[in-house]
Design an enzyme around this catalytic site. Structure first.
Site, PDB file in Angstrom:
ATOM      1  CD  GLU A 120      -9.404   4.139  -1.715  1.00  0.00           C
ATOM      2  OE1 GLU A 120      -9.982   3.385  -0.336  1.00  0.00           O
ATOM      3  OE2 GLU A 120      -8.438   4.616  -1.468  1.00  0.00           O
ATOM      4  CG  HIS A 168      -8.975  -1.576   4.531  1.00  0.00           C
ATOM      5  ND1 HIS A 168      -8.076  -1.729   3.530  1.00  0.00           N
ATOM      6  CD2 HIS A 168      -8.420  -0.389   4.985  1.00  0.00           C
ATOM      7  CE1 HIS A 168      -8.055  -0.654   2.725  1.00  0.00           C
ATOM      8  NE2 HIS A 168      -7.935   0.173   3.736  1.00  0.00           N
ATOM      9  CG  ASP A 169     -11.213   1.665   4.187  1.00  0.00           C
ATOM     10  OD1 ASP A 169     -11.250   2.098   4.567  1.00  0.00           O
ATOM     11  OD2 ASP A 169     -10.844   2.000   2.936  1.00  0.00           O
ATOM     12  CG  ASP A 224      -2.199   0.659   0.710  1.00  0.00           C
ATOM     13  OD1 ASP A 224      -2.476   1.571   0.249  1.00  0.00           O
ATOM     14  OD2 ASP A 224      -3.121  -0.272   1.527  1.00  0.00           O
ATOM     15  CG  ASP A 236      -4.835   5.637   0.598  1.00  0.00           C
ATOM     16  OD1 ASP A 236      -5.599   4.204   0.959  1.00  0.00           O
ATOM     17  OD2 ASP A 236      -4.777   6.729   1.588  1.00  0.00           O
TER      18      ASP A 236
HETATM   19  C1  NOJ Z   1      -8.128   5.003   2.046  1.00  0.00           C
HETATM   20  C2  NOJ Z   1      -8.432   3.954   3.020  1.00  0.00           C
HETATM   21  O1  NOJ Z   1      -8.415   2.381   2.678  1.00  0.00           O
HETATM   22  C3  NOJ Z   1      -8.818   3.761   4.067  1.00  0.00           C
HETATM   23  O2  NOJ Z   1      -8.188   2.803   4.916  1.00  0.00           O
HETATM   24  C4  NOJ Z   1      -7.957   5.869   4.981  1.00  0.00           C
HETATM   25  O3  NOJ Z   1      -9.102   5.394   6.096  1.00  0.00           O
HETATM   26  C5  NOJ Z   1      -8.528   6.640   4.010  1.00  0.00           C
HETATM   27  N1  NOJ Z   1      -8.117   6.188   2.828  1.00  0.00           N
HETATM   28  C6  NOJ Z   1      -6.933   7.292   4.388  1.00  0.00           C
HETATM   29  O4  NOJ Z   1      -5.475   6.886   3.766  1.00  0.00           O
END
Ligand code: NOJ
Ligand code: MG
Length: 551
Positions: free
Chosen positions: A283, A344-345, A118, A220
């Protein structure tokens, strides 16, 4: 223990199956996301780490994944659990040492598994030395590495930009009398990608890992990198309603998906292309028509702009089939598709679709055209784990309780076996372990040929063995509303995929040339080997694949 059929990754797939373009590893392969805090704890402190992952490399090889993406392992105050990076070129002691990292990297590579890190280019931690310098004085050479603005005439924030995690995105810095911008927590100041020195420093950090043998990055929030040069206020969101969290009151017209971002990405791509066969993933949460722009003109952008439709859409056959068609149509000629089922989000797929549909989801993910990304634990059907209030860890949930934004439920410890803490740690796990761990765990499912885990493994092996699943084209076939039926074709190879999104039996009409083919893999093991038949059917919650050769 079933260990049969492990094929060495080097010779498991033809480089080219008749076509002119050989498939590259990231086109053939399956990506597996590990959230390091929650995968396996090697030192008993209750938090997953690199030694823990090293101990599970054989599992990853057994499952058959081709690449592992690790969520951030860099030094970090952990305000956002590693997405607040304090040093891009080091490892947090919580996760391990350089020796651990190299050992993990070697262990994966020896088994033909790639390692993807990442990378968090949009913001650093407020404890990063760059930010400490930047905030030290207005004259500091790194002042412009971040986004500093004077107050509005009334002394308030410069404009209406809001933080995704709540409140204004502008934080007042009394010492230097300016505000800095943070799209996420105030401990995560956004960097200024318009500054050439910042860009160089980021590229150097990327090269550092590429030199060390890392096979690629997941970038990210890459669509956030550049903000409007004129700092215009974001317009109100016409779809806003009070149930949505506050930052949704405005569109992100001027804070994300700016045209200049594509130049920044093209530069990153050039850095990655200095090396042989590395991968750049981004992402991006955007509608499909805007998402596909991230492949860049003529393939100068990301190899894989993450496609989150399966994460975002309601779990209904028609909605998903329509989205697949739309995505297939929107892809540029050089754009390789990809699919994500969870991360994970977002809430876990087994909770979104229901446990009974987890197998259908697996078949879908691994048979659509494009690279699949699998989130740890989804292969055994882990669900969202309810988090008692006093155990909440996610800063988003803490700053904005009541909106259902908490991400802890999908980040709980991997369920390895039926022992205490599901075999994740000998200590106290940082998040609660799912109460279903006696039933939903790797050890049990590895031994059970009818389990979800074994289904995932059969599907992954089938992808390795059958080029039609990787390189075949995609064509949707007519079906009843609760069924998604499609065909993959490569030369004279045919792969029929039939997915029942309902808990009722469904009729199915299949093309005559496939009626005599047999079911190759089904979510219901007992159906494998059966002849599909001309008036076929799907059992409740069944998904199957039938591979054959056209007459
Ligand atoms: C996306 C990430 O997947 C998430 O977990 C994070 O909180 C935000 N970006 C900020 O970096
Ligand atoms: Mg640990």
């Amino acid at each position: 223990m079933d260990t049969a059929g492990i094929v060495s990754p080097a010779d498991r797939f033809p480089q080219s199956a008749g076509g002119a373009t050989p498939a590259r590893w990231w086109q053939r392969g399956v990506i597996y996301q590990i959230y390091p805090r929650s995968f396996a704890d090697g030192d008993g402190d209750g938090i997953g780490d690199l030694r823990g992952i090293i101990g599970k490399v054989d599992y990853l090889a057994w499952l058959g994944v081709d690449a592992v993406w690790l969520s951030p392992i860099y030094p970090s105050p952990m305000a956002d659990f590693g997405y607040d990076v304090a040093d891009y070129t080091s490892i947090h002691p919580l996760f391990g040492t350089w020796r651990d990292f190299d050992e993990l990297s070697d262990a994966l590579h020896r088994r033909g598994i790639k390692l993807i890190l990442d990378f968090v280019p949009n913001h650093t931690s407020d404890q990063h030395p760059w930010f400490l310098e930047s905030r030290a004085s207005r004259a500091n050479p790194k002042r412009d590495w971040y986004i500093w603005r004077d107050p509005a005439p009334d002394g308030g924030p410069p404009n209406n930009w809001m933080s995704t995690f709540g409140g204004s995105a502008w934080e007042w810095d009394a010492r230097t009398g300016q505000y800095y911008y943070h799209a996420y927590l105030k401990q995560q100041p956004d960097v200024n990608w318009r500054n050439p020195a910042l860009r160089d420093a980021m590229h150097q950090a990327m090269r550092f890992w590429l030199d060390r043998g890392v096979d690629g990055f997941r970038m990210d929030v890459i669509w956030h990198l550049v903000k409007d040069e004129q700092f215009r206020c974001n317009p109100p969101n016409p779809d806003y309603h009070p149930g949505l969290w506050p930052s949704r009151r405005f569109l992100s017209t001027y804070t994300a998906d700016r045209p200049e971002v594509h130049d920044i990405i093209a530069e990153m791509r050039r850095v990655v292309d200095e090396y042989d066969d590395r991968l750049l993933i981004g992402e991006i949460y955007l509608p499909v028509d805007r998402l596909v722009a991230y492949y860049g003109t003529g393939g100068t952008g990301l190899h894989l702009p993450f496609n989150f439709q399966l994460v975002e859409l309601p779990w209904r056959a028609e909605a998903i089939a329509a989205a697949v068609d739309q995505y297939e149509k929107a892809l540029p000629p050089h754009g390789w598709p990809n699919w994500v089922l969870g991360n994970h989000d977002k809430p876990r797929i087994a909770s979104r679709a229901g446990g009974a549909q987890a197998g259908v989801a697996a078949v879908l993910l691994l048979t659509l055209r494009g690279t699949p990304t699998l989130y740890y634990g989804d292969e055994i059907g882990m669900s969202n784990v309810p988090i008692p209030e006093d155990r909440v860890q996610d800063p988003w949930e803490r700053t904005m309780p009541g909106f259902g934004v908490g991400r802890d439920p999908a980040r709980t410890p991997m369920q390895w076996d039926a022992s205490l803490h599901a075999g994740f740690t000998s200590g106290e796990p940082w998040l609660p372990v799912g109460e279903d761990s006696a039933r939903i765990n790797v050890a049990l499912q590895r031994e059970d040929p009818a389990s979800l885990l074994r289904l995932y493994r059969r599907l992954i092996q089938l992808r390795r063995a059958e080029p039609v699943l990787v390189l075949g084209d995609y064509r949707r076939l007519p079906s009843s509303p609760e069924v998604f039926l499609f065909l993959r074709r490569l030369g004279d190879r045919r792969c029929l995929v039939a997915l029942n999104f309902s808990a009722d039996r469904q009729p199915l009409s299949v093309p005559p040339e496939l009626a005599s083919a047999r079911i190759t893999v089904s979510t219901r093991l007992e159906r494998e080997g059966a002849v599909v038949g001309s008036s076929a059917r799907l059992e409740p919650n069944e998904g199957f694949i039938s591979i054959g050769t056209a007459a």
